[in-house]
Design an enzyme around this catalytic site. Structure first.
Site, PDB file in Angstrom:
ATOM      1  CD  GLU A  25      -3.421  -0.936   0.060  1.00  0.00           C
ATOM      2  OE1 GLU A  25      -3.406   0.161  -1.082  1.00  0.00           O
ATOM      3  OE2 GLU A  25      -3.811  -1.545   0.305  1.00  0.00           O
ATOM      4  CG  ASP A  44      -6.234  -7.137  -7.008  1.00  0.00           C
ATOM      5  OD1 ASP A  44      -4.935  -7.183  -6.659  1.00  0.00           O
ATOM      6  OD2 ASP A  44      -7.285  -6.196  -6.670  1.00  0.00           O
ATOM      7  CD  GLU A  59     -15.648  -4.576  -2.038  1.00  0.00           C
ATOM      8  OE1 GLU A  59     -14.679  -4.612  -1.859  1.00  0.00           O
ATOM      9  OE2 GLU A  59     -15.784  -3.724  -2.351  1.00  0.00           O
ATOM     10  CD  GLU A  63     -11.312  -1.367  -7.772  1.00  0.00           C
ATOM     11  OE1 GLU A  63      -9.947  -1.526  -7.001  1.00  0.00           O
ATOM     12  OE2 GLU A  63     -11.762  -1.507  -7.264  1.00  0.00           O
ATOM     13  CB  THR A 107      -2.533  -1.146  -9.016  1.00  0.00           C
ATOM     14  OG1 THR A 107      -3.565  -1.759  -8.448  1.00  0.00           O
ATOM     15  CG2 THR A 107      -2.144  -0.793  -7.631  1.00  0.00           C
TER      16      THR A 107
END
Length: 605
Positions: free
Chosen positions: A188, A336, A451, A510, A596
């Protein structure tokens, strides 16, 4: 005067000067030609190397325990970037009315950003996250101003130069090295902080050197995670400026695949900017191990969602250390961006490392075969979704037809890869995947996708007529029809939704990410209108007095707001909505690679 007397020029002997002047001109032209040719060769030689755009000497935080010998250092490719096929569609002309409509929508998105930005400045300035309902802040990322750093390039893109400059002043006050007892999340922090500063440097034309200075300062802390016996990074580690024991990092026996495979874009770009190959070396060693292992997993071509990075099998990484344990293969949570970064790193390296294309082309047919499905819908829409596959060693994979919001990035990934690798079938499938997420947004009462939910997989990928009894059976094969109808009413299931594993909306980007990419690739107004419907629904349900918040259940007409606003709301979600409505030369996908966290990093030319 007699006309027979005329003035005549006295005959002169032949002169050599005209010949000398002509020769001089030829010599000058020759010298100029030679000079230009040599200059061209010099420029060509320079263009074949990743010339650093900023010279900054990094001072290691602490001596490495497991240093890489200089001769063994993996270095950036030194060849000239290849010509990669274009991604974006040729810009289409618009009428005055169309432009007026687009600009008005653009302003609405900008106003939403400013509303949340104002709340952050008022209640959480210099902190990680705003509490959008109660006010105040959270500090899940060492208190390193995550929302501010994550939003830098969005500020620039939206033309908010004054806010950008104010943020740079505050950035100087963030000390990434002088921290006591901070638990660093390597993934992160890399995508949000490191990616955010590098993108702000690139998007602003490289004029703010403080961004590179602070990026290097942070990178010297982050790169200590790779200082392990096998150079596999520690995903979470305690960082302290005063405790030497905090430097004893070890790989993880159970590390998320996305952590291992989603660091290379940011560290590679830092290596390109600074000219320091050690940043590239750190991440490329990890990818080399993933490449070796790709054909040797229990589902060859794909990696399991959880990886044991402590053990080796013929120099390869391994999956679960426990024999007979079921492994999960997914493009959603836990995995992902490891797949997302394969075509993106190929572009970031100018197409000079074929391994990234090879890894993509190995995994995508496996994912399509075992994870992709067409969901049953009332109108038999030609859409696709990626689910999850479970597998025991020696057995056959079975599909769980669950669509996660996180998986919605795959439409954009396939579409981009299809362009740059000349795979038109991937562009087509990418559009159907993106449309699958648009369908999920449209078929809830709030107009927002949950979600995670389960759908009904069709047996036929080309046609699938709606069957209400099959829907009932998928919900509960053992219950009576009346009981199933009660379940549908109680859980507020729209036709096609079977189970709702998680009904929240966390301000995720996304779905709009893939919608934006498909618009840039196709130029089809359908994607703009679909994205606008998504924005209006999100705006209606998430706006608070201070900013915007997550919501607890998109299946109810009046969902409860949750006191959370992650930094990606400003860094990604609103940025993608804004870029969808911008002119297509703003963050051109043929000039930038978006990490990302939606941070645009400059592609090599």
């Amino acid at each position: 005067m007699d006309s027979k007397f005329k003035f005549r020029r006295k005959p002169q002997p032949p002169s050599l000067f005209p010949q000398l002047r002509a020769s001089s001109r030829k010599l000058t032209r020759l010298l100029i030609t030679v000079f230009l040719f040599l200059s061209f060769l010099v420029l060509l030689r320079r263009s074949s190397k990743p010339t650093p755009s900023f010279n900054y000497v990094a001072i290691p935080i602490r001596p490495e325990r497991y240093p890489i010998p200089p001769k063994s250092l993996l270095r950036l490719p030194r060849h000239r970037p290849k010509n990669i096929p274009k991604i974006q569609h040729v810009p289409l002309p618009e009428t005055v009315a169309e432009k007026r409509k687009r600009v008005a929508r653009l302003q609405e998105v900008k106003d939403a950003f400013l509303h949340s930005w104002k709340g952050y400045k008022q209640e959480a300035w210099g902190k990680d996250e705003l509490r959008p309902i109660e006010g105040g802040f959270k500090t899940p990322f060492c208190g390193w101003a995550a929302t501010m750093v994550d939003s830098l390039d969005t500020l620039w893109i939206m033309g908010l130069r004054e806010e950008f400059e104010i943020s740079l002043v505050e950035l100087r006050n963030v000390d990434f090295t002088n921290t006591e007892g901070c638990m660093i999340n390597l993934f992160e922090t890399t995508i949000r902080h490191l990616g955010g500063m590098l993108a702000a440097f690139d998007i602003s034309g490289g004029r703010y050197t403080v961004l590179v200075e602070k990026a290097v300062e942070l990178a010297e802390v982050l790169i200590t995670a790779f200082d392990t016996p096998n150079r596999m990074p520690s995903p979470h580690y305690l960082w302290s400026a005063i405790d030497d024991n905090s430097h004893e990092h070890v790989p993880s026996q159970s590390v998320v695949l996305a952590v291992l495979g989603s660091l290379q874009l940011e560290f590679t770009r830092l290596a390109q900017i600074t000219g320091n190959d050690k940043y590239f070396d750190a991440v490329q060693r990890v990818m080399n191990e993933l490449e070796k292992w790709q054909d040797n997993t229990i589902l060859p071509g794909m990696w399991p969602a959880m990886v044991d990075s402590m053990r080796y099998n013929q120099s390869c990484l391994l999956g679960s250390p426990y024999v007979g344990v079921e492994e999960t293969f997914t493009l959603g949570s836990l995995a992902d961006s490891a797949y997302e970064y394969l075509p993106k790193q190929y572009m970031m390296l100018g197409g000079q490392m074929k391994s990234y294309r090879s890894m993509y082309e190995k995994f995508i047919p496996v994912a399509k075969k075992h994870l992709m499905f067409r969901p049953m819908t009332v109108t038999d829409e030609d859409i696709l979704m990626f689910g999850t596959a479970k597998l025991l060693e020696g057995g056959q994979p079975w599909l769980i037809p669950e669509l996660q919001h996180l998986t919605c990035f795959t439409g954009g990934m396939l579409a981009i890869a299809g362009r740059i690798f000349n795979r038109p079938e991937d562009v087509e499938d990418g559009a159907k995947l993106a449309d699958g997420c648009v369908w999920a947004y449209r078929n809830t009462v709030t107009g927002i996708m949950p979600e995670a939910f389960t759908a009904i997989p069709c047996e036929d990928m080309t046609s699938c007529k709606w069957d209400k009894q099959e829907w009932y059976k998928a919900i509960d094969a053992r219950a009576k029809e009346s009981e199933i109808r009660e379940t549908i009413v109680m859980n507020k299931l729209s036709p096609g939704f079977v189970h709702i594993q998680d009904g929240r909306y966390l301000l995720r980007p996304e779905a709009i990410e893939s919608v934006f990419i498909l618009y840039r690739i196709t130029g089809d107004q359908y994607w703009v209108d679909s994205g606008w419907d998504m924005f209006k629904s999100i705006q209606a349900q998430t706006e608070t007095k201070l900013a915007h918040s997550a919501i607890d259940n998109v299946l109810t007409g009046a969902p409860n707001q949750v006191d959370e606003m992650e930094s990606f709301w400003l860094a990604e979600t609103l940025k993608y909505f804004y870029l969808l409505l911008c002119e297509t030369n703003v963050v051109n996908l043929d000039e930038y690679v978006l990490n990302t966290e939606a941070h645009p990093l400059k592609r090599p030319k």
